[in-house]
Design a protein around this motif. Structure first.
Motif, short mmCIF file in Angstrom:
data_model
loop_
_atom_site.label_atom_id
_atom_site.label_comp_id
_atom_site.label_asym_id
_atom_site.label_seq_id
_atom_site.Cartn_x
_atom_site.Cartn_y
_atom_site.Cartn_z
N GLY A 51 -1.32 1.32 -6.90
CA GLY A 51 -2.61 0.82 -7.32
C GLY A 51 -2.64 -0.70 -7.32
N PRO A 52 -3.72 -1.29 -7.78
CA PRO A 52 -3.78 -2.76 -7.82
C PRO A 52 -2.63 -3.32 -8.66
CG PRO A 52 -5.94 -1.82 -8.25
CD PRO A 52 -4.96 -0.68 -8.28
N ALA A 72 0.83 -1.21 0.00
CA ALA A 72 0.00 0.00 0.00
C ALA A 72 0.86 1.25 0.00
CB ALA A 72 -0.93 -0.02 1.21
N THR A 98 -11.08 -12.68 -4.86
CA THR A 98 -12.01 -11.97 -5.74
C THR A 98 -11.34 -11.54 -7.04
OG1 THR A 98 -11.49 -9.88 -4.63
CG2 THR A 98 -13.36 -11.14 -3.78
N ARG A 127 -6.54 -7.58 1.77
CA ARG A 127 -6.55 -6.26 1.13
C ARG A 127 -6.83 -6.41 -0.36
NH1 ARG A 127 -3.11 -2.74 4.20
NH2 ARG A 127 -3.72 -1.12 2.73
N PRO A 128 -8.04 -6.79 -0.73
CA PRO A 128 -8.32 -7.06 -2.15
C PRO A 128 -8.09 -5.86 -3.06
CG PRO A 128 -10.35 -7.00 -0.86
CD PRO A 128 -9.22 -7.04 0.11
N GLU A 129 -8.12 -4.65 -2.50
CA GLU A 129 -7.88 -3.48 -3.33
C GLU A 129 -6.45 -3.38 -3.82
OE1 GLU A 129 -6.69 -2.17 0.81
OE2 GLU A 129 -8.21 -3.47 -0.10
N LEU A 130 -5.54 -4.16 -3.23
CA LEU A 130 -4.13 -4.11 -3.62
C LEU A 130 -3.81 -5.06 -4.78
CD1 LEU A 130 -2.41 -4.09 -0.10
CD2 LEU A 130 -2.94 -2.13 -1.57
#
Length: 235
Positions: free
Chosen positions: A76-77, A71, A172, A97-100
């Motif tokens: 970003g991802p 992070a 995900t 931390r799926p946003e990573l």
């Protein structure tokens, strides 16, 4: 941490994570191959590569710390790539931390259900050394020495207990499993199980290679990663 930030590209950034006892050195050739046209970051985790040992840190806690590092990169991802036990850490980061994570790539993932005891794991690793190059074995053995037996065994205990086949079902984002054709550590049936357990899974085989395929076949491994994760439209 090693990073290559010089490339302006629309490819996704990549984060590389080594396996138990190892360091970024085992992934350096893959790092260089991917860095030709991607931003690539190689992470040495606490207790490895001669770094201070933080105590008894399990998979979840190590992944939380790794997630904070990723992070902080503010990229970003990214494509999260883990080799061997690194597969467990990157899967857990993507769960927490799926946003990573844009994609998760696991290379020679552990722990195959045929090797879920310490003696069985040691036998598989010993067998693998017979198929690796002398240079590869030199990197592995010297990194193990820098890691030290107590810390190695502490982390192996967590490695053997982590149910990777169940955890990938929580992802995900797409999962790519990469296996060296002759890898005695991560068997074909195990790798297929991981692929099939994920909501969106794929499997790539590196012909003629063993467990440390990122070092012995970096071009082939990089090509597999690009083929399954490249967001750019094809012509």
């Amino acid at each position: 941490m090693l990073g290559d930030d010089q490339h302006a590209t629309n490819r996704l950034p990549v984060v590389l994570v080594h396996g138990v006892g190892m360091s970024h050195r085992s992934l350096s050739r893959l790092h260089d191959e991917l860095a030709a046209d991607s931003r690539v970051f190689s992470v040495d985790l606490p207790g490895f590569a001669g770094l201070p040992k933080p105590g008894d840190v399990d998979i979840e806690a190590m992944a939380a710390a790794l997630g904070d590092v990723i992070a902080a990169l503010d990229i970003g991802p990214a494509i999260l790539v883990g080799h061997s036990m690194g597969a467990q850490w990157v899967v857990e980061v993507a769960r927490q931390r799926p946003e990573l994570a844009a994609h998760v790539v696991v290379i020679g993932p552990v722990t195959d259900d045929r090797h879920r005891t310490l003696p069985a794991q040691m036998r598989a690793l010993a067998l693998d050394t017979l198929g690796e190059t002398p240079n590869t074995n030199a990197i592995v053995f010297t990194d193990y020495i820098r890691c030290g037996i107590p810390w190695y065994l502490t982390q192996v205990r967590h490695m053997l207990a982590y149910p990777l086949d169940k955890r990938v079902a929580d992802l995900t984002v797409p999962l790519l499993v990469i296996r060296g054709e002759h890898d005695p550590v991560a068997g074909m049936r195990w790798c297929r199980r991981l692929r099939d357990s994920a909501a969106a899974g794929a499997l790539a085989i590196i012909p003629g290679r063993h467990h440390v395929a990122p070092h012995t076949a970096p071009k082939a491994v990089a090509a597999a990663i690009r083929a399954h994760t490249d967001p750019r439209p094809t012509a």
